[in-house]
Design a protein around this motif. Structure first.
Motif, PDB file in Angstrom:
ATOM      1  N   PRO A  46       0.830  -1.211   0.000  1.00  0.00           N
ATOM      2  CA  PRO A  46       0.000   0.000   0.000  1.00  0.00           C
ATOM      3  C   PRO A  46       0.866   1.264   0.000  1.00  0.00           C
ATOM      4  N   SER A  47       0.561   2.196  -0.903  1.00  0.00           N
ATOM      5  CA  SER A  47       1.392   3.372  -1.114  1.00  0.00           C
ATOM      6  C   SER A  47       0.529   4.600  -1.347  1.00  0.00           C
ATOM      7  N   ARG A  48       1.184   5.767  -1.263  1.00  0.00           N
ATOM      8  CA  ARG A  48       0.526   7.029  -1.599  1.00  0.00           C
ATOM      9  C   ARG A  48       0.753   7.299  -3.084  1.00  0.00           C
ATOM     10  N   VAL A  49      -0.321   7.354  -3.852  1.00  0.00           N
ATOM     11  CA  VAL A  49      -0.242   7.479  -5.306  1.00  0.00           C
ATOM     12  C   VAL A  49      -0.922   8.772  -5.734  1.00  0.00           C
ATOM     13  N   LEU A  50      -0.227   9.542  -6.558  1.00  0.00           N
ATOM     14  CA  LEU A  50      -0.784  10.757  -7.153  1.00  0.00           C
ATOM     15  C   LEU A  50      -1.147  10.462  -8.597  1.00  0.00           C
ATOM     16  N   ASP A  51      -2.376  10.775  -8.982  1.00  0.00           N
ATOM     17  CA  ASP A  51      -2.831  10.557 -10.361  1.00  0.00           C
ATOM     18  C   ASP A  51      -3.170  11.902 -10.997  1.00  0.00           C
ATOM     19  N   ILE A  52      -2.400  12.292 -12.028  1.00  0.00           N
ATOM     20  CA  ILE A  52      -2.674  13.535 -12.750  1.00  0.00           C
ATOM     21  C   ILE A  52      -3.147  13.243 -14.176  1.00  0.00           C
ATOM     22  N   SER A  53      -3.591  12.010 -14.412  1.00  0.00           N
ATOM     23  CA  SER A  53      -3.882  11.562 -15.771  1.00  0.00           C
ATOM     24  C   SER A  53      -5.088  12.248 -16.395  1.00  0.00           C
ATOM     25  N   VAL A  73      -5.878  14.369  -9.297  1.00  0.00           N
ATOM     26  CA  VAL A  73      -5.955  15.780  -9.666  1.00  0.00           C
ATOM     27  C   VAL A  73      -6.750  15.912 -10.955  1.00  0.00           C
ATOM     28  N   ARG A  74      -7.808  16.710 -10.912  1.00  0.00           N
ATOM     29  CA  ARG A  74      -8.593  17.027 -12.093  1.00  0.00           C
ATOM     30  C   ARG A  74      -8.328  18.481 -12.476  1.00  0.00           C
ATOM     31  N   ASP A  75      -7.827  18.701 -13.674  1.00  0.00           N
ATOM     32  CA  ASP A  75      -7.524  20.042 -14.172  1.00  0.00           C
ATOM     33  C   ASP A  75      -8.783  20.600 -14.832  1.00  0.00           C
ATOM     34  N   PRO A  76      -9.413  21.636 -14.283  1.00  0.00           N
ATOM     35  CA  PRO A  76     -10.656  22.149 -14.872  1.00  0.00           C
ATOM     36  C   PRO A  76     -10.496  22.549 -16.333  1.00  0.00           C
ATOM     37  N   LEU A  77      -9.375  23.173 -16.701  1.00  0.00           N
ATOM     38  CA  LEU A  77      -9.183  23.613 -18.075  1.00  0.00           C
ATOM     39  C   LEU A  77      -9.126  22.435 -19.027  1.00  0.00           C
ATOM     40  N   LEU A  78      -8.321  21.417 -18.684  1.00  0.00           N
ATOM     41  CA  LEU A  78      -8.218  20.258 -19.551  1.00  0.00           C
ATOM     42  C   LEU A  78      -9.505  19.454 -19.578  1.00  0.00           C
ATOM     43  N   GLU A  79     -10.208  19.402 -18.446  1.00  0.00           N
ATOM     44  CA  GLU A  79     -11.478  18.694 -18.419  1.00  0.00           C
ATOM     45  C   GLU A  79     -12.472  19.327 -19.390  1.00  0.00           C
ATOM     46  N   ALA A 122       4.329   7.199  -5.639  1.00  0.00           N
ATOM     47  CA  ALA A 122       4.184   6.928  -7.073  1.00  0.00           C
ATOM     48  C   ALA A 122       3.316   8.012  -7.700  1.00  0.00           C
ATOM     49  N   VAL A 123       3.570   8.280  -8.990  1.00  0.00           N
ATOM     50  CA  VAL A 123       2.782   9.255  -9.746  1.00  0.00           C
ATOM     51  C   VAL A 123       2.338   8.603 -11.051  1.00  0.00           C
ATOM     52  N   LEU A 124       1.069   8.782 -11.384  1.00  0.00           N
ATOM     53  CA  LEU A 124       0.518   8.319 -12.651  1.00  0.00           C
ATOM     54  C   LEU A 124       0.266   9.534 -13.537  1.00  0.00           C
ATOM     55  N   ALA A 125       0.940   9.578 -14.682  1.00  0.00           N
ATOM     56  CA  ALA A 125       0.736  10.645 -15.673  1.00  0.00           C
ATOM     57  C   ALA A 125       0.353   9.974 -16.979  1.00  0.00           C
ATOM     58  N   GLU A 126      -0.770   9.274 -16.919  1.00  0.00           N
ATOM     59  CA  GLU A 126      -1.273   8.484 -18.048  1.00  0.00           C
ATOM     60  C   GLU A 126      -2.089   9.353 -18.996  1.00  0.00           C
ATOM     61  N   ASN A 127      -2.707   8.676 -19.986  1.00  0.00           N
ATOM     62  CA  ASN A 127      -3.676   9.314 -20.876  1.00  0.00           C
ATOM     63  C   ASN A 127      -3.093  10.501 -21.639  1.00  0.00           C
ATOM     64  N   ARG A 128      -1.779  10.464 -21.902  1.00  0.00           N
ATOM     65  CA  ARG A 128      -1.115  11.489 -22.735  1.00  0.00           C
ATOM     66  C   ARG A 128      -1.151  12.877 -22.099  1.00  0.00           C
ATOM     67  N   VAL A 129      -1.296  12.940 -20.774  1.00  0.00           N
ATOM     68  CA  VAL A 129      -1.454  14.243 -20.141  1.00  0.00           C
ATOM     69  C   VAL A 129      -0.217  15.121 -20.333  1.00  0.00           C
ATOM     70  N   LEU A 130       0.981  14.525 -20.380  1.00  0.00           N
ATOM     71  CA  LEU A 130       2.195  15.324 -20.542  1.00  0.00           C
ATOM     72  C   LEU A 130       2.352  15.843 -21.962  1.00  0.00           C
ATOM     73  N   LEU A 154       4.772   6.581 -13.782  1.00  0.00           N
ATOM     74  CA  LEU A 154       4.357   5.909 -15.011  1.00  0.00           C
ATOM     75  C   LEU A 154       3.704   6.964 -15.889  1.00  0.00           C
ATOM     76  N   LEU A 155       4.199   7.128 -17.114  1.00  0.00           N
ATOM     77  CA  LEU A 155       3.685   8.189 -17.977  1.00  0.00           C
ATOM     78  C   LEU A 155       3.478   7.697 -19.395  1.00  0.00           C
ATOM     79  N   CYS A 156       2.550   8.366 -20.082  1.00  0.00           N
ATOM     80  CA  CYS A 156       2.239   8.049 -21.470  1.00  0.00           C
ATOM     81  C   CYS A 156       2.196   9.353 -22.265  1.00  0.00           C
ATOM     82  N   VAL A 157       2.887   9.368 -23.421  1.00  0.00           N
ATOM     83  CA  VAL A 157       2.934  10.558 -24.266  1.00  0.00           C
ATOM     84  C   VAL A 157       2.697  10.180 -25.717  1.00  0.00           C
TER      85      VAL A 157
END
Length: 267
Positions: A46-53, A73-79, A122-130, A154-157
């Protein structure tokens, strides 16, 4: 046996399609692979995970189901730009997420000032967010700051393969000829938005500059959409086998694939 469908247009590979889309089988495969890759990658304890995807809770929910404490984290502009999911003027603040171990925060996913340094495992930067954050350097630096030593991202671009194919599809020949020498590759989409595309070497250098050590870089999927559509149209029950084939494929050419997936850790 059904005839092999034609290769889809590049622009159609941007996001998941609507019901009835010709690529529905491919996207079912794509997200099954993504879920399996995430399950393999997540920490075992069990870990602390940040998701910015910003993928409408998909990664956050998977991580919470695996027993982790998640900040999504939900970015209002990107949403608003990508899905129209949030109304204009949404203020930053906490709210309950998809599971009891998830906290949802509305704010700028490119600036993580509300988090302390070395606070996440851990940080998740999935869904091409970067790729959607054009100033990717700043977001990567923030990810490195909030990761504890030994923590992973873990990131996806979007890949250069995707960017060059899209430029060619739109007949942007002058822009296409500049790609090999460009330090930053920004690619316009037919809807007027822009994403940033990366080669494996560019991505590795970007991560190293902020103290992140790359563990691996690989295509999200090596199987082409037309191949997947062909197989699943003739054998609908072949999805698990296709996913296993993708997961167990030996490391290949990092430049292949429309999206690059990478894992790196803070040293």
């Amino acid at each position: 046996m059904p005839a092999r469908p034609p290769e889809p247009t590049i622009a159609s590979l941007r996001d998941s399609p609507t019901e009835g889309d010709a690529l529905a089988r491919y996207w079912r495969f794509y997200w099954a692979v993504a879920d399996a890759q995430l399950a393999r990658w997540l920490p075992r304890r069990p870990s602390r995970v940040l998701d910015i995807s910003g993928d409408h809770g998909r990664c956050a929910e998977r991580a919470a189901e695996a027993g982790h404490t998640v900040i999504e984290v939900r970015d209002p502009l990107l949403e608003r730009r990508t899905a129209g999911a949030l109304a204009a003027g949404t203020a930053c603040g906490g709210a309950s997420g998809p599971g009891p171990a998830t906290t949802k925060v509305f704010g700028d996913s490119g600036s993580l000032a509300f988090l302390g340094g070395a606070s996440m495992d851990a940080v998740l930067a999935e869904n091409r967010v970067l790729s959607r954050h054009l100033a990717t350097e700043e977001t990567i630096a923030e990810i490195a700051r909030v990761l504890r030593p030994g923590g992973r991202v873990l990131l996806c671009v979007d890949s250069l393969t995707l960017g060059m194919a899209l430029l060619a599809e739109q007949s942007h020949w002058a822009h296409l000829s500049d790609v090999p020498s460009a330090e930053v590759v920004l690619v316009p989409w037919p809807d007027g938005t822009i994403t940033r595309c990366f080669g494996a070497d560019q991505l590795r250098e970007l991560l190293a500059e902020v103290g992140l050590e790359v563990s691996w870089i690989r295509p999200r999927t090596a199987l082409s959409p037309s191949t997947v559509e062909h197989v699943l149209s003739s054998s609908p029950d072949a999805l698990p086998r296709l996913v296993r084939t993708e997961l167990n494929a030996p490391p290949g050419d990092e430049s292949l694939g429309f999206h690059l997936l990478a894992s790196a850790k803070r040293v």
